[in-house]
Design a protein around this motif. Structure first.
Motif, PDB file in Angstrom:
ATOM      1  N   ALA A 137       0.852  -1.199   0.000  1.00 21.90           N
ATOM      2  CA  ALA A 137       0.000   0.000   0.000  1.00 21.90           C
ATOM      3  C   ALA A 137       0.881   1.239   0.000  1.00 21.90           C
ATOM      4  N   LEU A 138       0.573   2.155  -0.905  1.00 26.68           N
ATOM      5  CA  LEU A 138       1.283   3.435  -0.980  1.00 26.68           C
ATOM      6  C   LEU A 138       0.292   4.563  -0.729  1.00 26.68           C
ATOM      7  N   ALA A 139       0.789   5.620  -0.089  1.00 23.54           N
ATOM      8  CA  ALA A 139      -0.110   6.737   0.236  1.00 23.54           C
ATOM      9  C   ALA A 139      -0.550   7.484  -1.016  1.00 23.54           C
ATOM     10  N   GLY A 140       0.311   7.485  -2.035  1.00 23.26           N
ATOM     11  CA  GLY A 140      -0.030   8.213  -3.255  1.00 23.26           C
ATOM     12  C   GLY A 140       0.477   9.640  -3.256  1.00 23.26           C
ATOM     13  N   ARG A 141       1.482   9.906  -2.411  1.00 20.51           N
ATOM     14  CA  ARG A 141       2.012  11.280  -2.327  1.00 20.51           C
ATOM     15  C   ARG A 141       2.928  11.620  -3.506  1.00 20.51           C
ATOM     16  N   THR A 142       3.676  10.610  -3.985  1.00 18.95           N
ATOM     17  CA  THR A 142       4.662  10.856  -5.039  1.00 18.95           C
ATOM     18  C   THR A 142       4.011  10.650  -6.398  1.00 18.95           C
ATOM     19  N   ILE A 197      -2.953   2.012  -4.086  1.00 17.76           N
ATOM     20  CA  ILE A 197      -2.552   3.402  -3.855  1.00 17.76           C
ATOM     21  C   ILE A 197      -3.699   4.200  -3.247  1.00 17.76           C
ATOM     22  N   GLY A 198      -3.412   4.849  -2.110  1.00 17.27           N
ATOM     23  CA  GLY A 198      -4.406   5.702  -1.467  1.00 17.27           C
ATOM     24  C   GLY A 198      -4.595   5.327  -0.009  1.00 17.27           C
ATOM     25  N   GLY A 199      -5.076   6.280   0.775  1.00 21.76           N
ATOM     26  CA  GLY A 199      -5.307   6.047   2.203  1.00 21.76           C
ATOM     27  C   GLY A 199      -6.479   5.092   2.428  1.00 21.76           C
ATOM     28  N   PHE A 200      -6.610   4.648   3.686  1.00 23.64           N
ATOM     29  CA  PHE A 200      -7.648   3.675   4.045  1.00 23.64           C
ATOM     30  C   PHE A 200      -8.797   4.320   4.802  1.00 23.64           C
ATOM     31  N   PRO A 228      10.304   6.285   8.799  1.00 26.16           N
ATOM     32  CA  PRO A 228      10.255   6.522  10.250  1.00 26.16           C
ATOM     33  C   PRO A 228       9.537   7.814  10.638  1.00 26.16           C
ATOM     34  N   PHE A 229       9.367   8.746   9.693  1.00 27.86           N
ATOM     35  CA  PHE A 229       8.652   9.992  10.014  1.00 27.86           C
ATOM     36  C   PHE A 229       7.163   9.923   9.656  1.00 27.86           C
ATOM     37  N   ALA A 230       6.706   8.807   9.112  1.00 20.55           N
ATOM     38  CA  ALA A 230       5.279   8.663   8.783  1.00 20.55           C
ATOM     39  C   ALA A 230       4.561   8.135  10.026  1.00 20.55           C
ATOM     40  N   GLN A 243       1.644   8.873  11.555  1.00 20.37           N
ATOM     41  CA  GLN A 243       0.205   8.607  11.611  1.00 20.37           C
ATOM     42  C   GLN A 243      -0.126   7.198  11.136  1.00 20.37           C
ATOM     43  N   ILE A 244       0.437   6.834   9.986  1.00 24.20           N
ATOM     44  CA  ILE A 244       0.116   5.513   9.429  1.00 24.20           C
ATOM     45  C   ILE A 244       0.687   4.409  10.334  1.00 24.20           C
ATOM     46  N   SER A 245       1.830   4.676  10.981  1.00 24.10           N
ATOM     47  CA  SER A 245       2.398   3.662  11.883  1.00 24.10           C
ATOM     48  C   SER A 245       1.516   3.472  13.114  1.00 24.10           C
ATOM     49  N   ALA A 246       0.949   4.561  13.622  1.00 32.01           N
ATOM     50  CA  ALA A 246       0.011   4.440  14.746  1.00 32.01           C
ATOM     51  C   ALA A 246      -1.249   3.700  14.282  1.00 32.01           C
ATOM     52  N   ASN A 247      -1.714   4.040  13.086  1.00 31.38           N
ATOM     53  CA  ASN A 247      -2.908   3.359  12.546  1.00 31.38           C
ATOM     54  C   ASN A 247      -2.652   1.866  12.401  1.00 31.38           C
ATOM     55  N   ALA A 248      -1.430   1.515  11.985  1.00 30.54           N
ATOM     56  CA  ALA A 248      -1.103   0.103  11.771  1.00 30.54           C
ATOM     57  C   ALA A 248      -1.222  -0.681  13.074  1.00 30.54           C
ATOM     58  N   SER A 266      17.999  18.160   7.931  1.00 31.47           N
ATOM     59  CA  SER A 266      17.671  16.790   7.524  1.00 31.47           C
ATOM     60  C   SER A 266      16.811  16.124   8.585  1.00 31.47           C
ATOM     61  N   LYS A 267      15.957  15.209   8.137  1.00 28.72           N
ATOM     62  CA  LYS A 267      15.307  14.307   9.091  1.00 28.72           C
ATOM     63  C   LYS A 267      16.298  13.195   9.420  1.00 28.72           C
ATOM     64  N   ASN A 268      16.232  12.671  10.627  1.00 30.06           N
ATOM     65  CA  ASN A 268      17.096  11.521  10.930  1.00 30.06           C
ATOM     66  C   ASN A 268      16.441  10.268  10.352  1.00 30.06           C
TER      67      ASN A 268
HETATM   68  P1  NAP Z   1       1.547   9.851   7.650  1.00 32.87           P
HETATM   69  O1  NAP Z   1       1.480  11.281   8.015  1.00 32.87           O
HETATM   70  O2  NAP Z   1       1.963   8.884   8.695  1.00 32.87           O
HETATM   71  O3  NAP Z   1       0.141   9.345   7.098  1.00 32.87           O
HETATM   72  C1  NAP Z   1      -0.938  10.224   6.779  1.00 32.87           C
HETATM   73  C2  NAP Z   1      -2.003   9.415   6.103  1.00 32.87           C
HETATM   74  O4  NAP Z   1      -1.582   9.004   4.806  1.00 32.87           O
HETATM   75  C3  NAP Z   1      -2.349   8.124   6.814  1.00 32.87           C
HETATM   76  O5  NAP Z   1      -3.248   8.352   7.882  1.00 32.87           O
HETATM   77  C4  NAP Z   1      -2.940   7.315   5.687  1.00 32.87           C
HETATM   78  O6  NAP Z   1      -4.244   7.764   5.358  1.00 32.87           O
HETATM   79  C5  NAP Z   1      -2.065   7.713   4.517  1.00 32.87           C
HETATM   80  N1  NAP Z   1      -0.916   6.814   4.345  1.00 32.87           N
HETATM   81  C6  NAP Z   1       0.362   6.996   4.763  1.00 32.87           C
HETATM   82  N2  NAP Z   1       1.153   5.996   4.362  1.00 32.87           N
HETATM   83  C7  NAP Z   1       0.363   5.158   3.669  1.00 32.87           C
HETATM   84  C8  NAP Z   1       0.602   3.946   2.978  1.00 32.87           C
HETATM   85  N3  NAP Z   1       1.838   3.389   2.921  1.00 32.87           N
HETATM   86  N4  NAP Z   1      -0.445   3.343   2.361  1.00 32.87           N
HETATM   87  C9  NAP Z   1      -1.681   3.899   2.382  1.00 32.87           C
HETATM   88  N5  NAP Z   1      -1.972   5.049   3.023  1.00 32.87           N
HETATM   89  C10 NAP Z   1      -0.957   5.674   3.654  1.00 32.87           C
HETATM   90  O7  NAP Z   1       2.478   9.626   6.375  1.00 32.87           O
HETATM   91  P2  NAP Z   1       3.361  10.655   5.538  1.00 32.87           P
HETATM   92  O8  NAP Z   1       4.447  11.164   6.409  1.00 32.87           O
HETATM   93  O9  NAP Z   1       2.443  11.604   4.842  1.00 32.87           O
HETATM   94  O10 NAP Z   1       4.015   9.664   4.489  1.00 32.87           O
HETATM   95  C11 NAP Z   1       3.248   9.147   3.431  1.00 32.87           C
HETATM   96  C12 NAP Z   1       4.001   8.022   2.769  1.00 32.87           C
HETATM   97  O11 NAP Z   1       5.243   8.498   2.261  1.00 32.87           O
HETATM   98  C13 NAP Z   1       4.330   6.874   3.706  1.00 32.87           C
HETATM   99  O12 NAP Z   1       3.874   5.691   3.088  1.00 32.87           O
HETATM  100  C14 NAP Z   1       5.812   6.915   3.885  1.00 32.87           C
HETATM  101  O13 NAP Z   1       6.386   5.625   3.965  1.00 32.87           O
HETATM  102  C15 NAP Z   1       6.299   7.677   2.686  1.00 32.87           C
HETATM  103  N6  NAP Z   1       7.434   8.550   3.009  1.00 32.87           N
HETATM  104  C16 NAP Z   1       7.311   9.468   3.994  1.00 32.87           C
HETATM  105  C17 NAP Z   1       8.387  10.263   4.317  1.00 32.87           C
HETATM  106  C18 NAP Z   1       8.324  11.258   5.450  1.00 32.87           C
HETATM  107  O14 NAP Z   1       9.357  11.895   5.724  1.00 32.87           O
HETATM  108  N7  NAP Z   1       7.186  11.425   6.118  1.00 32.87           N
HETATM  109  C19 NAP Z   1       9.594  10.129   3.599  1.00 32.87           C
HETATM  110  C20 NAP Z   1       9.680   9.170   2.569  1.00 32.87           C
HETATM  111  C21 NAP Z   1       8.579   8.396   2.292  1.00 32.87           C
HETATM  112  P3  NAP Z   1      -5.571   7.054   5.932  1.00 32.87           P
HETATM  113  O15 NAP Z   1      -5.665   7.466   7.357  1.00 32.87           O
HETATM  114  O16 NAP Z   1      -6.648   7.582   5.054  1.00 32.87           O
HETATM  115  O17 NAP Z   1      -5.359   5.576   5.785  1.00 32.87           O
END
Ligand code: NAP
Length: 250
Positions: A39-44, A56-59, A83-85, A87-92, A201-203
């Motif tokens: 599952a990918l968030a769909g950010r990129t 692809i997409g949130g749940f 490691p900085f995501a 919200q999704i880790s807490a959801n998991a 930088s993020k760690n």
């Molecule tokens: P986040 O704040 O922890 O998550 C916000 C919301 O995005 C989640 O509640 C979930 O939506 C959705 N989401 C996040 N990861 C998902 C996944 N793998 N599959 C499906 N839905 C996902 O996450 P974020 O920091 O925005 O990061 C988004 C994604 O980019 C992650 O998958 C992460 O691995 C990747 N990423 C993040 C970073 C960073 O620095 N944060 C850097 C590189 C890559 P719902 O509540 O609707 O399910």
């Protein structure tokens, strides 16, 4: 939300992805003939896709993820997100509990400060913005989602390196769109050519984005290092091999 690949009846492992580790794990499980969905968030805009199924997409929060796990009859959940995501880790954690399936977190160890390196550790982006001295020329390597934390620092010059450009930045900011990994020489050249005085930088940890830290150290530049957010407890491994061993044990 969108899906790719055919969806069959048996679905076993859901990987929450968006990292190189998630992609490598999906590839290793796929090579073993296991049914793996990432599952990918769909950010990129054009993500590097892993082998196996991709969703692809949130749940829709922890409940949405739990409902998806149950509806699709997943037997294991692997949180291999960045490691900085947080919200999704807490959801998991919450969703695995609701769905009654085992959860494994796969996360690379954070970087540690090399002896003699000038690190300024901070807890979050707001603190990173405050830590920069007046007049700094800053290379921001924090992604695009949190650049606004630095918008108020009009006394500094910002060069932000991102995969996809942010929607908006203040006048005078320079945006470099590029996707790593970058070599140490490339990072040295960037830091020198842009006259950078501070790196933010993020760690994140891992080797993929480490060269900038080493390059900054080599040039004696201070690194404002944003430490990782706290996550709820979960069984955690640091390597693909350990994740495979965990899945075999289960
Ligand atoms: P986040 O704040 O922890 O998550 C916000 C919301 O995005 C989640 O509640 C979930 O939506 C959705 N989401 C996040 N990861 C998902 C996944 N793998 N599959 C499906 N839905 C996902 O996450 P974020 O920091 O925005 O990061 C988004 C994604 O980019 C992650 O998958 C992460 O691995 C990747 N990423 C993040 C970073 C960073 O620095 N944060 C850097 C590189 C890559 P719902 O509540 O609707 O399910």
């Amino acid at each position: 939300m969108s899906e790719s690949n055919d969806r069959g009846a048996a679905k076993s492992i859901l990987i929450l992805g968006g990292t190189g580790e998630a992609r490598a794990l999906a590839g290793a499980l796929f090579a073993r003939g296991l049914d793996v969905t990432t599952a990918l968030a769909g950010r990129t805009q054009s993500p590097r896709l892993p082998e196996g199924r991709v969703r692809i997409g949130g749940f829709g929060g922890a409940e949405g993820l739990a409902a998806f796990l149950a509806a699709e009859k997943f037997e294991w959940l692997v949180d291999a997100t960045h490691p900085f995501a947080a919200q999704i880790s807490a959801n998991a954690v919450a969703a695995a509990e609701i769905a009654g399936i085992p959860l494994l977190r796969l996360t690379r160890p954070g970087w540690t400060q090399p002896p003699g390196a000038a690190w300024l550790p901070v807890a979050d982006m707001a603190a990173a913005a405050t830590a920069l001295p007046h007049g700094a020329r800053v290379l921001l390597t924090i992604g695009r989602q949190e650049v606004s934390a630095f918008f108020s620092r009009s006394d500094c010059t910002f060069i932000a390196r991102v995969i996809d450009a942010p929607d908006t930045v203040p006048e005078g900011w320079k945006i470099i769109t590029a996707r790593g990994p970058f070599t140490r020489d490339e990072e040295l050249a960037l830091l020198r050519d842009e006259g950078i005085t501070h790196l933010v930088s993020k760690n994140a940890g891992g080797d993929q984005t480490r060269a900038k830290i080493d390059a900054a150290h080599a040039l004696g530049l201070p690194v404002v290092m944003v430490e990782r957010p706290a996550l709820p407890e979960a069984e955690t491994v640091a390597t693909i091999e350990a994740a495979l061993a965990w899945l075999e044990r289960h």
